[in-house]
Design an enzyme around this catalytic site. Structure first.
Site: not given
Ligand SMILES: *Cc1c(COP(=O)(O)O)cnc(C)c1O
Length: 371
Positions: A36, A259
């Site tokens: 994702k 800044y």
């Molecule tokens: C993002 C996510 C993962 C992966 O989690 P990590 O901590 O990056 O390994 C697994 N399951 C779900 C439902 C997620 O949203």
């Protein structure tokens, strides 16, 4: 100087090695990959083919648009869409052979209208987070009322809220709740005994005695993040970020840099200005000022602190301690890599390594190695 491009190097052999490490840990369970957020910022088209080569056959994304991109580079994989099912997009799920992760009665009802050749969906069960999924009692009732396969469901899953704290009471409670549910769903005389289950994210792979069930869902650790905070990182680093020095300036003691003048030279100083900033996703909170000691860069082999605020497109670095002959305009400094792993950069930016990854900039020259 030849080139002002800031370089993001993505080591695909390290990505593959990390997947294989997690695959070994998960024993008989299948190891998936969470890709994702554009594969945590690395790029779906870059990361997914490498993971397929390593042996990964199941991917998880958040959005339908990401699933369609993943399908283009993983023609045979199972692809799950975590962020729920919108009935109006049924034709896309079918055409691209995607699997929605259903989390409510409404979504389950909408999925019942699927055509026969749709791939099996997953059912998300909320065992603690109150974020997404059916409550445990509702899931038990559903599984007791009819075979889940008749609803077009082939997998049940839940997500750990604090997997990086294996001894936390809520982690233990979630594991116990999900295990109790599976004892019913996968009981030898259950009509649902063939429905697979998935519990574990990256950190879950390192929880002693965690039941892996049939499928795991690591994300962060694949990309080099430390799934065991506070202990040595068992994963290989996957990315490095090197930015070119555009200019080196002498700044007399007493003058301010950047800044709002938040960093004032305490001695006659030399400042290197590099081509990277918060518009590249580098956290603005990594600036160094009176109230926060933030980011550092590796300059000619030496860690040097940022001087003042991170700008939109620039970072200023105090290189006074680097011998003048070792640094010239056009040289590159390291912002992520070597001793500066993504977890450490996350702390310096008052965030977490996950956000460092998912914000990786669009302007970088991206170089994939080890394909
Ligand atoms: C993002 C996510 C993962 C992966 O989690 P990590 O901590 O990056 O390994 C697994 N399951 C779900 C439902 C997620 O949203």
């Amino acid at each position: 100087m030849d080139d002002h491009a800031t370089r993001l190097t993505i080591d695909l052999s390290a990505l593959k090695a990390n997947w294989l490490t997690l695959d070994r840990l998960s024993g008989a369970a299948e190891t998936g990959a969470v890709v994702k957020a554009d594969a945590y910022g690395l790029g779906i088209e870059t990361a997914v083919p490498a993971l397929v080569k390593a042996g990964c056959r199941t991917f998880f994304v958040a959005h339908l648009s990401e699933a369609i991109r993943a399908r283009a580079v993983a023609p045979d994989a199972a692809i799950y869409v975590l962020n729920g099912f919108a009935a109006g997009r049924m034709p896309d799920y079918v055409a691209y052979r995607l699997r929605p992760v259903l989390g409510s009665g409404g979504e389950i009802a909408a999925w019942r209208e699927r055509p026969e050749d749709a791939e099996p969906a997953a059912l998300h069960i909320d065992t603690a987070m109150n974020r997404l999924g059916l409550r445990l009692e509702a899931a038990l009732e559903l599984a007791g009322s009819m075979p889940l396969a008749d609803l077009g469901i082939g997998l049940t899953m839940t997500h750990l809220a604090s997997a990086e704290e294996p001894e936390a009471a809520d982690t233990r409670a979630q594991i116990a709740r999900f295990s109790a549910l599976q004892a019913v769903i996968q009981a030898p005389d259950s009509p649902n005994r063939t429905i697979r289950a998935s519990l574990c994210n990256s950190s879950g792979h390192f929880i002693p005695d965690l039941p892996f069930f049939q499928l795991t869902r690591p994300g962060y650790a694949l990309y080099g993040g430390n799934p065991t905070p506070g202990r040595a990182n068992p994963m290989q680093p996957v990315i490095r970020l090197d930015a070119p020095v555009i200019q080196i300036l002498d700044v007399p003691a007493g003058e301010a840099v950047g800044y709002n003048g938040r960093w004032v030279a305490q001695r006659d100083s030399r400042i290197a200005t590099v081509s990277c900033g918060y518009a590249d996703g580098f956290p603005r909170n990594a600036g160094n000022g009176p109230e926060h000691s933030g980011g550092v860069a590796i300059v000619a082999g030496q860690e040097c602190p940022f001087a003042g605020n991170v700008s939109m497109d620039l970072i200023t670095i105090d290189v006074t301690d680097v011998p003048e002959s070792s640094l010239r305009a056009g040289d590159f400094v390291t912002l992520i890599g070597d001793t500066l792993d993504i977890d450490r950069v996350g702390v310096a930016g008052r965030t977490i390594g996950y956000e460092i990854l998912t914000n990786l900039g669009r302007r970088y020259r991206r170089l994939a190695i080890g394909a």
